[in-house]
Design a protein around this motif. Structure first.
Motif, PDB file in Angstrom:
ATOM      1  N   ALA A 148       0.830  -1.199   0.000  1.00  0.00           N
ATOM      2  CA  ALA A 148       0.000   0.000   0.000  1.00  0.00           C
ATOM      3  C   ALA A 148       0.863   1.248   0.000  1.00  0.00           C
ATOM      4  CB  ALA A 148      -0.929  -0.013   1.212  1.00  0.00           C
ATOM      5  N   LEU A 149       1.899   1.210   0.801  1.00  0.00           N
ATOM      6  CA  LEU A 149       2.789   2.377   0.866  1.00  0.00           C
ATOM      7  C   LEU A 149       3.515   2.587  -0.453  1.00  0.00           C
ATOM      8  CD1 LEU A 149       4.362   2.114   4.420  1.00  0.00           C
ATOM      9  CD2 LEU A 149       2.664   3.742   3.598  1.00  0.00           C
ATOM     10  N   VAL A 150       4.034   1.517  -0.977  1.00  0.00           N
ATOM     11  CA  VAL A 150       4.784   1.649  -2.228  1.00  0.00           C
ATOM     12  C   VAL A 150       3.883   2.165  -3.330  1.00  0.00           C
ATOM     13  CG1 VAL A 150       5.931   0.349  -4.054  1.00  0.00           C
ATOM     14  CG2 VAL A 150       6.522  -0.068  -1.673  1.00  0.00           C
ATOM     15  N   ASP A 151       2.686   1.636  -3.363  1.00  0.00           N
ATOM     16  CA  ASP A 151       1.802   2.053  -4.428  1.00  0.00           C
ATOM     17  C   ASP A 151       1.321   3.477  -4.262  1.00  0.00           C
ATOM     18  OD1 ASP A 151       0.542  -1.268  -4.536  1.00  0.00           O
ATOM     19  OD2 ASP A 151       1.922  -0.276  -5.910  1.00  0.00           O
ATOM     20  N   LYS A 152       1.106   3.866  -3.028  1.00  0.00           N
ATOM     21  CA  LYS A 152       0.607   5.219  -2.846  1.00  0.00           C
ATOM     22  C   LYS A 152       1.691   6.245  -3.110  1.00  0.00           C
ATOM     23  CE  LYS A 152      -1.360   8.602   0.099  1.00  0.00           C
ATOM     24  NZ  LYS A 152      -2.420   9.004   0.947  1.00  0.00           N
ATOM     25  N   TYR A 153       2.867   5.998  -2.578  1.00  0.00           N
ATOM     26  CA  TYR A 153       3.885   7.040  -2.633  1.00  0.00           C
ATOM     27  C   TYR A 153       4.869   6.886  -3.774  1.00  0.00           C
ATOM     28  CZ  TYR A 153       2.068   8.547   1.820  1.00  0.00           C
ATOM     29  OH  TYR A 153       1.245   9.020   2.809  1.00  0.00           O
ATOM     30  N   PHE A 154       4.927   5.701  -4.348  1.00  0.00           N
ATOM     31  CA  PHE A 154       5.857   5.503  -5.456  1.00  0.00           C
ATOM     32  C   PHE A 154       5.133   4.924  -6.646  1.00  0.00           C
ATOM     33  CE2 PHE A 154       9.299   6.699  -2.876  1.00  0.00           C
ATOM     34  CZ  PHE A 154       9.065   6.172  -1.618  1.00  0.00           C
ATOM     35  N   GLY A 155       3.978   5.466  -6.833  1.00  0.00           N
ATOM     36  CA  GLY A 155       3.146   4.965  -7.924  1.00  0.00           C
ATOM     37  C   GLY A 155       3.682   5.387  -9.274  1.00  0.00           C
ATOM     38  N   TYR A 178       5.173   8.821  -9.761  1.00  0.00           N
ATOM     39  CA  TYR A 178       6.258   9.285  -8.913  1.00  0.00           C
ATOM     40  C   TYR A 178       7.444   9.681  -9.787  1.00  0.00           C
ATOM     41  CZ  TYR A 178      10.097   9.170  -5.550  1.00  0.00           C
ATOM     42  OH  TYR A 178      11.185   9.469  -4.788  1.00  0.00           O
TER      43      TYR A 178
END
Lengths: 325, 523
Positions: free
Chosen positions: B511-518, B521
């Motif tokens: 979830a974090l990777v997708d939200k912030y490094f989508g 990015y």
């Protein structure tokens, strides 16, 4: 009182169960909690005046023996390797789980997955056979042996036969950062080939521009509601179609529907897969489906085997639960 | 290390006997400690104490020295044979009806006692198998001569210092031991019985339960009030073993005894550091097990006195229970942080000073448990967070987060995170992020340590790391968080979770990777 025990529903992060945002709260331990073990040991040693005679090493050895029974296993799915102590994990990870592709520098947890990746992504011979209709896409679960004709159908196989989460993708978005890192790496290793790798970046760019292509446009396959979201095992792959350097990109948890997938399969198969995917979607997300994917594990027989590390994980999480007052 | 903890040098007799026995015994003990076999290890970590020297502290060293000088150095089989023989002698002396019966008995007891106290590995099992226990029970009968009671209790003490089976064989002696704690008993006899009971309690919950049911708590507590320091010390230690649980009933009963708090405070203030240590352990278990005790203790003088000790002492042995008592109290009851350790009060500054002192120490235990206390204080009010943030703790924390052994890093992480997260929640039901703390901490170099935690094989640490990264990515101003995380290889660390077997961790990390490094990015 665990700092982490409150999960806040978080639609923006797309998690059904809520994201465990940091909450500053006091943590309390029972007197026999392992947290106090080393202090208790110290007490007894000091009281017996032995402590004065022990060196730091010997004392550490004692402490180690104290916690030696604590089962520590590698948490990478399918591995289950026993770890003597936590510090060992990094070394273990680096030697066992860093199978990296020398072409695109992507990393896989097992050499088997790496070789599957290499075949599927970097081998034009592979693509040639695919184009001629041979079933080339191996099932990821070691020991299964099934081979499918397309990426999609292999995916369906994993979901239907091996109960992978319904939005599983043997694929990973390429992160620009990784490319940047790889560029730096490449510069260090060799002067040439940068152009070849550049194409990956361009492919990404192309992907963006291809999003509106109508012909192979397919909207989000899975319904990405919060409730259906599940864990995802992802490993990268990119298809290198000899004719079109089309990149099939599937993004995982997306709220935006404008991300399209570019397909390279034959449309007949697409339709078949539409039906198949429809059937798959009918099956509910199963709470009892294993929380880990045990591909690559030496001893797995299909999916019946639950790696020791998973079993222990359950025990560990039980123990954590008892810590909460 | 040797300089860190003080040898209990107030007991003169112990010192002189130690030196007379010489280095050979110490070396032998050391040898056995080094080759740490399982049995040896168990003996070392047991909450038992072998009584090797006379408890007589009246300067009458000659007698003690005379008897205790030689360390019995024999092969186990020879030792066992001697023990069996001595038990036989005891048996025959007990059935002897003549004039010197008592004297003979005492001599036999004395011989047995020496075997059990002067051998490197006391022949406990041989004694039991030789039938010593019923004989010793007989020797403990009411009306027996003091010297006989003393010797018998001493033998029982050392038998009780053995393993589970051996200790449990003493069941029939327990009521007598308790009885001899009474105020009519000779002081030495009472003390020796207290020691024996301490060893028995140190075995397991079952025996603790039995002793509690048989009424050991009250007389032991009374003994703790003794004027003789060694008696008070021994009684306090025995009491700490008796109440240590996990069943809280003994602890709950102890706090109900009148004036117990005053007694504790009085003892915590004494000069005798050993006494302070043992009483502090009593407080440890009271504060760990009994909510009623916590409520009373936090409102009493115990807290300021503990803080004084924390600040003033350099003894590892003493600091451990003092620190842990404070830790238990802080963890259990918000009253302490809100009403006692108010920011601005002297005591609060002192606590912080004391905790920082522990952070700087070289002892793992002190560092870890001090961090735990600090993290709980940092979970208090905004003032507490600011107080810690502006203290010299911060560079220490960041350092410990990066370089210390794993379990210490985790505690440092909790502390740092708690400093950055407010006690209040925003409208989105997420805790407020204290940006004025977060930014300097990140600039101070705490991110690599957190990213490292994410890579840990320990689930809880990885979680702590991930949750902190989320704070940074969400709360760092100007949206710079993700980039900062990326620069520390945070994406790499989070992506590792794609293959983690724990579903929740995979979800959270993804979830974090997708939200912030989508996909957008860096575009």
């Amino acid at each position: 009182m665990d700092s982490m025990d409150s999960s806040v529903a978080s639609p923006d992060l797309g998690l059904a169960l809520g994201f465990p945002f940091w909450v500053a709260s006091r943590r309390r331990f029972k007197p026999d909690d392992p947290f106090f073990a080393s202090g208790n040991l110290e007490r007894e040693l000091l009281a017996k005046h032995v402590a004065l005679d022990l060196t730091e090493d010997e004392r550490f050895q004692l402490q180690r023996m104290e916690i030696a029974d604590a089962n520590l296993f590698c948490p990478i799915a399918g591995c289950g390797a026993r770890l003597e102590y936590l510090e060992e994990f990094e070394d273990h990870y680096n030697t066992r789980h860093m199978a990296s592709c020398s072409v695109c520098f992507r990393v896989y947890p097992t050499s088997r997955l790496l070789s599957i990746h290499i075949s599927e992504v970097h081998d034009s011979f592979f693509q040639a056979k695919v184009a001629r209709g041979f079933p080339m896409y191996e099932c990821l679960v070691e020991g299964c042996g099934a081979k499918l004709k397309s990426y999609k159908s292999r995916q369906r196989h994993l979901i239907d036969k091996h109960r992978f989460p319904s939005n599983f993708e043997f694929y990973k978005k390429a992160h620009p950062s990784k490319h940047q890192r790889q560029k730096l790496q490449r510069k260090a290793y060799k002067g040439g080939d940068a152009k070849d790798q550049e194409s990956f970046m361009d492919l990404d760019a192309k992907k963006e521009s291809k999003q509106t292509r109508p012909k192979h446009y397919r909207p989000q396959q899975e319904v990405k509601t919060g409730t259906e979201r599940e864990s995802e095992m992802e490993v990268e792959t990119k298809l290198h179609h000899p004719q079109t350097t089309e990149t099939k990109v599937v993004t995982n948890c997306e709220a935006k529907n404008e991300k399209a997938k570019a397909e390279t399969e034959m449309e007949v198969e697409e339709r078949i897969e539409d039906i198949v995917s429809g059937i798959s979607k009918l099956s509910t997300v199963d709470a009892s489906s294993p929380s880990s994917v045990s591909f690559g594990h030496r001893h797995s027989r299909g999916f019946a085997f639950v790696p020791r590390s998973v079993r222990n994980q359950n025990q560990i999480s039980k123990r954590e639960q008892t810590r909460k007052p | 290390m040797a300089s860190e903890d003080t040898a209990p040098s107030h007991s003169h007799h112990r010192d002189s006997i130690k030196s007379s026995v010489g280095n050979t015994a110490a070396n032998r003990r050391r040898q056995q400690a080094i080759s740490i076999g399982k049995e040896r290890r168990e003996a070392l970590i047991r909450a038992k104490r072998l009584c090797r020297d006379s408890i007589f502290d009246d300067g009458d060293n000659e007698k003690g020295l005379d008897e205790g000088e030689m360390v019995i150095d024999e092969e186990q089989s020879v030792l066992n044979a001697r023990t069996a023989q001595t038990v036989q002698e005891l048996k025959s002396s007990l059935s002897y009806q003549g004039k010197d019966a008592t004297q003979k008995t005492i001599e036999a007891l004395c011989a047995l006692r020496k075997l059990l106290s002067k051998s490197e590995v006391p022949p406990i099992e041989a004694a039991i198998q030789g039938g010593a226990v019923p004989l010793l029970v007989q020797c403990l009968s009411f009306g027996s001569a003091d010297e006989q009671l003393l010797e018998a209790a001493w033998c029982v003490t050392n038998i009780a210092a053995g393993g589970p089976e051996e200790t449990k064989s003493l069941l029939s002696a327990l009521p007598l031991l308790i009885a001899h704690l009474g105020e009519r008993s000779s002081g030495h006899v009472a003390e020796q019985c207290a020691w024996a009971l301490g060893n028995v309690s140190g075995e397991d919950m079952e025996l603790r339960s039995i002793l509690f049911a048989q009424g050991a708590l009250l007389p032991l507590t009374r003994l703790m009030l003794s004027n003789r320091e060694s008696t008070a010390r021994t009684a306090a230690w025995a009491l700490s073993n008796l109440i240590k649980g996990p069943d809280p009933k003994a602890a709950n009963e102890l706090i109900r005894i009148e004036a117990i708090t005053d007694t504790i405070v009085k003892h915590l203030k004494t000069a005798d550091e050993e006494l302070v240590t043992e009483v502090a352990w009593v407080v440890v278990y009271l504060s760990a097990l009994s909510d009623k005790a916590i409520s009373i203790l936090v409102r009493s003088d115990v807290v300021p006195v503990l803080v004084n000790r924390l600040v003033g002492s350099e003894s590892l042995q003493l600091l451990i229970p003092v620190l842990r008592s404070l830790g238990n109290l802080v963890a259990a009851d918000a009253y302490i942080t809100h009403s006692v350790l108010i920011v601005g009060n002297d005591i609060t500054d002192q606590v912080l000073y004391g905790l920082i002192k522990c952070l700087k120490s070289e002892h793992r235990v002190l560092k870890k448990e001090a961090l735990w206390v600090l993290s709980n204080i940092a979970a208090g009010t905004l003032e507490h967070k600011t107080l810690i943030f502006s203290s010299e703790a911060v560079p220490l924390l960041i350092d410990l987060l990066s370089a210390a052994p794993f379990e210490i890093r985790k505690e440092a992480a909790y502390t740092l995170g708690n400093i950055c997260v407010g006690p209040t929640k925003g409208s989105d039901n997420k805790s407020d992020i204290i940006v004025t703390h977060l930014v300097p901490l990140v600039k101070g170099g705490c991110l690599p340590g957190f990213v490292n935690l994410v890579r840990s094989a320990d689930l809880e640490s990885a979680r702590v790391g991930l949750i902190f990264l989320e704070l940074v990515m969400r709360g760092y101003p100007n949206g710079e968080g993700p980039k900062l995380v990326e620069m520390e290889d945070g994406i790499d660390a989070m992506e590792r979770f794609q293959f983690h077997e724990n579903q929740e961790m995979r979800n959270v990390a993804n979830a974090l990777v997708d939200k912030y490094f989508g996909a957008d990015y860096g575009v």
